[in-house]
Design a protein around this motif. Structure first.
Motif, PDB file in Angstrom:
ATOM      1  N   GLY A  33     -11.471  -6.774   1.492  1.00  0.00           N
ATOM      2  CA  GLY A  33     -11.860  -8.155   1.565  1.00  0.00           C
ATOM      3  C   GLY A  33     -11.072  -9.040   0.582  1.00  0.00           C
ATOM      4  O   GLY A  33     -10.077  -8.637   0.016  1.00  0.00           O
TER       5      GLY A  33
ATOM      6  N   SER B 111      -0.835 -10.968  -2.414  1.00  0.00           N
ATOM      7  CA  SER B 111      -0.208 -10.537  -1.158  1.00  0.00           C
ATOM      8  C   SER B 111      -0.297 -11.671  -0.136  1.00  0.00           C
ATOM      9  O   SER B 111      -1.193 -11.694   0.726  1.00  0.00           O
ATOM     10  CB  SER B 111      -0.911  -9.272  -0.649  1.00  0.00           C
TER      11      SER B 111
ATOM     12  N   LYS C  12       0.155 -13.888   3.041  1.00  0.00           N
ATOM     13  CA  LYS C  12       0.197 -13.378   4.402  1.00  0.00           C
ATOM     14  C   LYS C  12       1.225 -14.118   5.254  1.00  0.00           C
ATOM     15  O   LYS C  12       1.212 -15.343   5.357  1.00  0.00           O
ATOM     16  CB  LYS C  12      -1.210 -13.439   5.013  1.00  0.00           C
TER      17      LYS C  12
ATOM     18  N   GLU D  19       4.254  -1.994   6.233  1.00  0.00           N
ATOM     19  CA  GLU D  19       2.970  -2.051   6.939  1.00  0.00           C
ATOM     20  C   GLU D  19       2.652  -0.659   7.472  1.00  0.00           C
ATOM     21  O   GLU D  19       3.525   0.042   7.981  1.00  0.00           O
ATOM     22  CB  GLU D  19       3.050  -3.069   8.092  1.00  0.00           C
TER      23      GLU D  19
HETATM   24  C1  LIG Z   1      -7.185  -5.023   2.047  1.00  0.00           C
HETATM   25  S1  LIG Z   1      -6.268  -6.102   1.035  1.00  0.00           S
HETATM   26  C2  LIG Z   1      -7.523  -6.800  -0.018  1.00  0.00           C
HETATM   27  C3  LIG Z   1      -7.000  -7.869  -0.944  1.00  0.00           C
HETATM   28  C4  LIG Z   1      -6.605  -9.194  -0.304  1.00  0.00           C
HETATM   29  N1  LIG Z   1      -7.469  -9.585   0.765  1.00  0.00           N
HETATM   30  C5  LIG Z   1      -5.154  -9.130   0.172  1.00  0.00           C
HETATM   31  O1  LIG Z   1      -4.934  -9.086   1.376  1.00  0.00           O
HETATM   32  O2  LIG Z   1      -4.283  -9.111  -0.682  1.00  0.00           O
HETATM   33  C6  LIG Z   1      -5.428  -5.000  -0.132  1.00  0.00           C
HETATM   34  C7  LIG Z   1      -3.948  -4.836   0.062  1.00  0.00           C
HETATM   35  O3  LIG Z   1      -3.708  -4.089   1.242  1.00  0.00           O
HETATM   36  C8  LIG Z   1      -2.640  -4.681   1.935  1.00  0.00           C
HETATM   37  N2  LIG Z   1      -2.723  -4.251   3.332  1.00  0.00           N
HETATM   38  C9  LIG Z   1      -3.751  -4.428   4.178  1.00  0.00           C
HETATM   39  N3  LIG Z   1      -3.508  -3.839   5.365  1.00  0.00           N
HETATM   40  C10 LIG Z   1      -2.285  -3.275   5.272  1.00  0.00           C
HETATM   41  C11 LIG Z   1      -1.479  -2.523   6.166  1.00  0.00           C
HETATM   42  N4  LIG Z   1      -1.863  -2.247   7.425  1.00  0.00           N
HETATM   43  N5  LIG Z   1      -0.287  -2.085   5.704  1.00  0.00           N
HETATM   44  C12 LIG Z   1       0.134  -2.364   4.450  1.00  0.00           C
HETATM   45  N6  LIG Z   1      -0.593  -3.061   3.560  1.00  0.00           N
HETATM   46  C13 LIG Z   1      -1.781  -3.514   3.968  1.00  0.00           C
HETATM   47  C14 LIG Z   1      -2.852  -6.148   1.670  1.00  0.00           C
HETATM   48  O4  LIG Z   1      -1.711  -6.930   1.968  1.00  0.00           O
HETATM   49  C15 LIG Z   1      -3.184  -6.141   0.202  1.00  0.00           C
HETATM   50  O5  LIG Z   1      -2.004  -6.073  -0.569  1.00  0.00           O
END
Ligand SMILES: C[S@@+](CC[C@H](N)C(=O)[O-])C[C@H]1O[C@@H](n2cnc3c(N)ncnc32)[C@H](O)[C@@H]1O
Ligand SMILES: Nc1nc2[nH]cc(C(=O)O)c2c(=O)[nH]1
Ligand code: SF4
Ligand SMILES: [Mg+2]
Length: 265
Positions: free
Chosen positions: A90, A133, A135, A225
Motif C-alpha cells: 500500500g 518509486s 509511477k 518489473e
Molecule cells: C508495493 S509498493 C509499496 C510502496 C508504494 N506504494 C510504492 O509503490 O512505492 C513497494 C515497492 O514495490 C514495487 N513494486 C510493486 N510491484 C512491483 C512489480 N510487479 N515489480 C517490481 N516492483 C514492484 C513498487 O514500485 C515499490 O517500489
C-alpha cells in the motif's frame, strides 16, 4: 510480494491512533541501496494509486488488513529487535497515523519509507531514507494490462475508474522535489522495458529542475518489473543493461530471487 490475504487481527479500529496493517515481518531489505540489510517491515493497507503490476494486491486492488494500535505496532517491532524498519504498503503516507508511528520509532531505528512519492509527510517527520518509486505511464492499468493479482480472473469492477485516477495522480513533481530536498532518498523506477526510458530521463530532469539539491545518477535506480522469479528472469538482464547504458543504478529484487512471491518476505 502477493502479500497476506488473510489476517487474524481485529477488523475494526481500536480506540486511539491505529493503522490498517496487512503484514508485519522480519526479512532482508530486498530492493535499493540498502538491499541485503536485515529489516522489519510494517505493511499498511490502502493506496491512492492502482498499478496494474502491484505486487501487494491485497493492499491496493483488494485491501485486506487488521487494525493495530500504533502502540502495538511499536511493541511488535521492538519484539523483533531490528536496526532497520521499513514502512511500506500500500501507500503508507495516505494514513496520518503512519507519521505518528514514524515519530514513535524515530529515536530507535533507521527508518525507510517506501512511497510512490505523491504525498509529503508533515515537516519534522523522521525518515532516514525516502525510498521513492514514482509511477510511470507503463504502470497504468489498461485492458491489455489488467491488475496482475487478478490471476486470470475478471479484473475488479472499478478498474476502469481507477485507471483514470491513477493516470491523473501518479506524478506530482513538487512532492517529489520536496521529498528529495528533505530526505536522503532514492528514486526507484519499476522498468518494464526500453519504452520507459524516455519518461524516466524526462522525470529525473524535471525533479532536478524543481529541487534545490542535486539528484545524482547513483540515486536513480532501475528495478525490473516482476512479482515472481520467472517474471524477473524475463526482465532483469534487459533492465540491468539499460542501467549500464544510461548511467543509472540497477537494483535487484533479492527477496523475489530468494523466496519468490511468498507472503511475509
Ligand atoms: C508495493 S509498493 C509499496 C510502496 C508504494 N506504494 C510504492 O509503490 O512505492 C513497494 C515497492 O514495490 C514495487 N513494486 C510493486 N510491484 C512491483 C512489480 N510487479 N515489480 C517490481 N516492483 C514492484 C513498487 O514500485 C515499490 O517500489
Ligand atoms: N524483502 C523485501 N524487501 C522489500 N523492499 C521493499 C518492499 C516493499 O514491498 O515495499 C519489500 C518487500 O516486500 N520485501
Ligand atoms: S503505488 Fe505501490 S502499493 Fe499502490 S498500487 Fe502501485 S505498487 Fe501497489
Ligand atoms: Mg514488496
Amino acid at each position: 510480494m502477493p502479500v497476506t490475504s488473510e489476517v487474524d487481527r481485529p477488523e475494526t479500529a481500536p480506540d486511539g491512533p491505529a493503522l490498517p496493517v496487512n503484514e508485519l515481518f522480519a526479512s532482508l531489505q530486498g530492493e535499493g541501496v540498502l538491499a541485503g540489510v536485515p529489516s522489519t517491515f510494517v505493511r499498511t493497507s490502502g493506496c491512492n494509486l492502482r498499478c496494474w503490476f502491484c505486487d501487494s494486491y491485497h493492499t491496493s486492488w483488494e485491501p485486506t488488513h487488521a487494525w493495530m494500535a500504533v502502540d502495538d505496532v511499536v511493541a511488535a517491532v521492538a519484539e523483533r529487535d531490528p536496526d532497520h524498519v521499513v514502512l511500506t504498503g500500500g501507500e503508507p503516507t495516505i494514513h496520518e497515523e503512519s507519521f505518528e508511528l514514524l515519530r514513535r520509532l524515530g529515536d530507535d531505528y533507521h527508518l525507510t519509507v517506501e512511497t510512490n512519492g505523491t504525498v509529503v509527510p508533515p515537516e519534522g517527520t523522521p525518515v532516514d531514507l525516502a525510498s521513492i518509486s514514482p509511477k510511470l505511464a507503463s504502470s497504468t492499468p489498461t485492458a491489455e494490462r489488467p491488475p496482475a493479482g487478478a490471476d486470470g480472473e475478471a479484473p475488479p469492477a472499478d478498474s476502469g475508474e481507477w485507471a483514470a485516477r491513477h493516470e491523473a495522480n501518479r506524478i506530482d513533481i513538487d512532492a517529489l522535489a520536496t521529498l528529495v530536498e528533505r530526505y536522503e532518498s532514492q528514486l526507484k523506477f519499476v522498468v518494464t522495458g526500453r519504452e520507459d526510458m524516455a519518461e524516466i530521463v524526462d522525470l529525473v530532469e524535471r525533479v532536478r529542475e524543481a529541487a534545490s539539491v542535486a539528484v545524482p545518477d547513483e540515486e536513480v535506480l532501475l528495478m525490473p518489473e516482476g512479482q515472481t522469479r520467472d517474471q524477473l528472469a524475463d526482465t532483469r538482464t534487459a533492465v540491468a543493461e539499460l542501467a549500464a547504458e544510461y548511467g543509472f543504478r540497477y537494483t535487484p529484487r533479492i527477496h523475489v530471487d530468494l523466496w519468490n512471491d511468498a507472503p511475509e518476505t
